[in-house]
Design a protein around this motif. Sequence first.
Motif, PDB file in Angstrom:
ATOM      1  N   HIS A  53     -54.462   3.669 -37.174  1.00  0.00           N
ATOM      2  CA  HIS A  53     -53.987   4.906 -38.042  1.00  0.00           C
ATOM      3  C   HIS A  53     -52.781   5.465 -37.313  1.00  0.00           C
ATOM      4  CE1 HIS A  53     -58.200   4.468 -39.448  1.00  0.00           C
ATOM      5  NE2 HIS A  53     -57.895   5.129 -40.355  1.00  0.00           N
ATOM      6  N   SER A  54     -52.556   5.190 -35.895  1.00  0.00           N
ATOM      7  CA  SER A  54     -51.403   5.809 -35.313  1.00  0.00           C
ATOM      8  C   SER A  54     -51.124   4.934 -33.957  1.00  0.00           C
ATOM      9  CB  SER A  54     -51.783   7.189 -34.979  1.00  0.00           C
ATOM     10  OG  SER A  54     -53.112   7.410 -34.095  1.00  0.00           O
ATOM     11  N   VAL A  55     -49.844   4.688 -33.659  1.00  0.00           N
ATOM     12  CA  VAL A  55     -49.592   4.210 -32.562  1.00  0.00           C
ATOM     13  C   VAL A  55     -48.744   4.990 -31.454  1.00  0.00           C
ATOM     14  CG1 VAL A  55     -48.247   2.241 -31.507  1.00  0.00           C
ATOM     15  CG2 VAL A  55     -49.502   1.843 -33.897  1.00  0.00           C
ATOM     16  N   TRP A  56     -49.474   5.190 -30.305  1.00  0.00           N
ATOM     17  CA  TRP A  56     -49.023   6.215 -29.258  1.00  0.00           C
ATOM     18  C   TRP A  56     -48.299   5.450 -27.889  1.00  0.00           C
ATOM     19  CZ3 TRP A  56     -48.911  11.324 -30.380  1.00  0.00           C
ATOM     20  CH2 TRP A  56     -49.547  11.804 -31.536  1.00  0.00           C
ATOM     21  N   VAL A  57     -47.613   6.023 -27.240  1.00  0.00           N
ATOM     22  CA  VAL A  57     -47.042   5.881 -26.137  1.00  0.00           C
ATOM     23  C   VAL A  57     -47.479   6.991 -25.173  1.00  0.00           C
ATOM     24  CG1 VAL A  57     -45.431   5.250 -24.348  1.00  0.00           C
ATOM     25  CG2 VAL A  57     -45.629   3.933 -26.428  1.00  0.00           C
ATOM     26  N   SER A  58     -48.019   7.024 -23.996  1.00  0.00           N
ATOM     27  CA  SER A  58     -48.320   7.915 -23.269  1.00  0.00           C
ATOM     28  C   SER A  58     -47.534   7.854 -21.966  1.00  0.00           C
ATOM     29  CB  SER A  58     -49.947   7.981 -22.763  1.00  0.00           C
ATOM     30  OG  SER A  58     -50.016   9.113 -21.657  1.00  0.00           O
ATOM     31  N   THR A  59     -46.416   8.968 -21.945  1.00  0.00           N
ATOM     32  CA  THR A  59     -45.434   8.651 -20.763  1.00  0.00           C
ATOM     33  C   THR A  59     -44.910  10.156 -20.165  1.00  0.00           C
ATOM     34  OG1 THR A  59     -43.578   7.707 -20.170  1.00  0.00           O
ATOM     35  CG2 THR A  59     -43.542   8.881 -22.368  1.00  0.00           C
ATOM     36  N   ILE A  64     -38.393   6.238 -21.475  1.00  0.00           N
ATOM     37  CA  ILE A  64     -39.485   5.474 -22.091  1.00  0.00           C
ATOM     38  C   ILE A  64     -39.807   5.907 -23.548  1.00  0.00           C
ATOM     39  CG2 ILE A  64     -42.081   4.903 -21.679  1.00  0.00           C
ATOM     40  CD1 ILE A  64     -41.437   4.870 -18.807  1.00  0.00           C
ATOM     41  N   GLU A  65     -39.970   7.513 -23.458  1.00  0.00           N
ATOM     42  CA  GLU A  65     -40.370   8.057 -24.610  1.00  0.00           C
ATOM     43  C   GLU A  65     -39.015   7.950 -25.699  1.00  0.00           C
ATOM     44  OE1 GLU A  65     -40.134  12.461 -26.519  1.00  0.00           O
ATOM     45  OE2 GLU A  65     -40.023  12.426 -24.577  1.00  0.00           O
ATOM     46  N   LYS A  66     -37.690   7.753 -25.233  1.00  0.00           N
ATOM     47  CA  LYS A  66     -36.742   7.246 -26.268  1.00  0.00           C
ATOM     48  C   LYS A  66     -36.950   5.860 -26.832  1.00  0.00           C
ATOM     49  CE  LYS A  66     -31.711   6.588 -26.297  1.00  0.00           C
ATOM     50  NZ  LYS A  66     -30.448   6.766 -25.654  1.00  0.00           N
ATOM     51  N   PHE A  71     -39.043   2.203 -31.298  1.00  0.00           N
ATOM     52  CA  PHE A  71     -39.820   1.222 -31.956  1.00  0.00           C
ATOM     53  C   PHE A  71     -40.748   1.652 -33.133  1.00  0.00           C
ATOM     54  CE2 PHE A  71     -38.204  -1.447 -28.493  1.00  0.00           C
ATOM     55  CZ  PHE A  71     -38.197  -2.835 -28.914  1.00  0.00           C
ATOM     56  N   GLY A  72     -40.740   2.803 -32.949  1.00  0.00           N
ATOM     57  CA  GLY A  72     -41.533   3.645 -34.144  1.00  0.00           C
ATOM     58  C   GLY A  72     -43.003   3.995 -33.701  1.00  0.00           C
ATOM     59  N   ALA A  73     -43.176   4.231 -32.507  1.00  0.00           N
ATOM     60  CA  ALA A  73     -44.295   4.673 -31.838  1.00  0.00           C
ATOM     61  C   ALA A  73     -44.280   6.403 -31.750  1.00  0.00           C
ATOM     62  CB  ALA A  73     -44.474   4.191 -30.249  1.00  0.00           C
ATOM     63  N   GLN A  74     -45.333   6.939 -31.754  1.00  0.00           N
ATOM     64  CA  GLN A  74     -45.326   8.326 -31.390  1.00  0.00           C
ATOM     65  C   GLN A  74     -45.566   8.428 -29.786  1.00  0.00           C
ATOM     66  OE1 GLN A  74     -47.586  10.926 -34.208  1.00  0.00           O
ATOM     67  NE2 GLN A  74     -48.515   8.887 -34.850  1.00  0.00           N
ATOM     68  N   VAL A  75     -45.167   9.897 -29.504  1.00  0.00           N
ATOM     69  CA  VAL A  75     -45.277   9.872 -27.952  1.00  0.00           C
ATOM     70  C   VAL A  75     -46.176  11.109 -27.497  1.00  0.00           C
ATOM     71  CG1 VAL A  75     -43.850  10.448 -25.999  1.00  0.00           C
ATOM     72  CG2 VAL A  75     -42.948   8.742 -27.624  1.00  0.00           C
ATOM     73  N   HIS A  76     -47.034  10.788 -26.582  1.00  0.00           N
ATOM     74  CA  HIS A  76     -47.562  11.979 -26.035  1.00  0.00           C
ATOM     75  C   HIS A  76     -47.018  12.077 -24.593  1.00  0.00           C
ATOM     76  CE1 HIS A  76     -51.167  14.217 -24.427  1.00  0.00           C
ATOM     77  NE2 HIS A  76     -51.090  13.391 -23.557  1.00  0.00           N
ATOM     78  N   ARG A  77     -46.595  13.265 -24.328  1.00  0.00           N
ATOM     79  CA  ARG A  77     -45.908  13.563 -23.005  1.00  0.00           C
ATOM     80  C   ARG A  77     -47.199  13.873 -21.854  1.00  0.00           C
ATOM     81  NH1 ARG A  77     -40.401  12.778 -21.770  1.00  0.00           N
ATOM     82  NH2 ARG A  77     -41.137  13.808 -19.873  1.00  0.00           N
TER      83      ARG A  77
END
Length: 362
Positions: A53-59, A64-66, A71-77
Motif C-alpha cells: 500500500h505504501s513504500v517508505w525509506v526511513s532516513t 538519501i531522501e532525495k 525512485f518513487g518512495a515516500q520518506v520518513h525522517r
Amino acid sequence: MEAGEARPRAHLAALVLARGGSKGIPLKNIKLLAGVPLVGWVLRAALDAGVFHSVWVSTDHDEIEKVAKQFGAQVHRRSPEVSQDSSTSLEAIREFLNHHQEVDIVGNIQATSPCLHPSDLIKVADLIQKEGFDSVFSVVRRHQFRWSEVKKGENKMTEPQNLNPAKRYRRQDWPGELYENGSFYFAKRHLIEKGYLQGGKMAYYEMRAEHSVDIDIDIDWPIAEQRVLSFGYFGKEPLKEVKLLVCSIDGCLTNGRIYVTEDQKEMVSYDYRDIVGINLLKKRGIEVRLISERDCSKTLPAMQLECVAEVNATDKLQVLEDWRKYIGLSWKEVAYLGQFLFFLFSFFFGSKISCSVHMQTS
C-alpha cells in the motif's frame, strides 16, 4: 462493520532503513552499484511488486531522501535517537509505526540486498496476508559444515557441529541448512510493538542462492556488482514505443581518457558496464546502433557489441534520419544517447520524440 461487509485489507508497508552514517562504506545506501544507487535496486523491486500500500525509506540524511523520492518512495525522517551507531532496526521500525498508525504490517527490506526480485515479495505478501502468518523472513540454503571453537589453553581445539567426520555427507545426499540472508523481515504490528521481528505463527521464505547478495563491507562491492549484473532485477520491460537506440560513441561509451602509445598513436578507453547495458537492451528486443565523428572502426571489434555503426559521421542527425527511414520508424520509436544532438532534437521536435532511454548500467 455491518454483517456481510468485506473486511478492509490490512495496510502492508515496505520499509527500507537507510541511515546516512554508515561506518564501513560512507553513504553506502546511495553509492552507485552497476550504475544504480544501492537503495534503488530494492525500491524498484518493492514498487514493481505491486503488493504494498505504501513504500517508505526511513532516513536521517538529505541526499538519501532525495534519491528515495526520485525512485518513487515516500520518506520518513527518523529521529537522532534511532540514528545512532548503536540503534537497532527494531527501534527504527517501532518509531516509524508510532508515526504511521495506518500501517498494519511492515515489510522491512534491507537496502544491502540488491538482487531482490518483485516475485519474491509477491509470494511473501501472500504468506502473511492470505495464509495468516504473523512473520516471514528470508533465508538461503547452504551446504556448509560447521565446527565449534574449543579453547583449551593455547591449543586450537575444535568439535563438529553438524556432521560426523567419519561419514561426511555428499552434497546431493544432504538437504543443507537454512541461514538468514538478511534480505527482508515481514512482521505484523502487534509483534513489533512487543519487541519482535520474528515470532507468532512464523514462516521462512527460501530465496535462490544467486539472489542472496548482502553488502556489508567495501570488499563485497565488486563481487555484488558482478552478481547484480547477472541476476539482478532491472525493472519492467522498456516502453514498447522505443525500438531503436542510437548511441554516440564520443563521450558516451568513452570515459574521457586518451592514452598515447610509444609510437605516438592515441587510444581511448571504454567502460565495460556500458557494454553490458547495451547487450541487455539487445536481449530485450531493442536494436542498438552506434555513431561517431571519429574513425574508430578498428576499435569497434574489440568492444564485441556486434552493432551497426557509422564512423566519420559529420552530420549525426542526417545519419539518424536515414536509419529511421530505412527501418521504417517514427521519431517516437527512436531513442538517442548523446550530448549535442539532444539539443537539436529538442529544438526541432520538442516533446514529440523520445530522447532518453534507461541505461541500467551506465
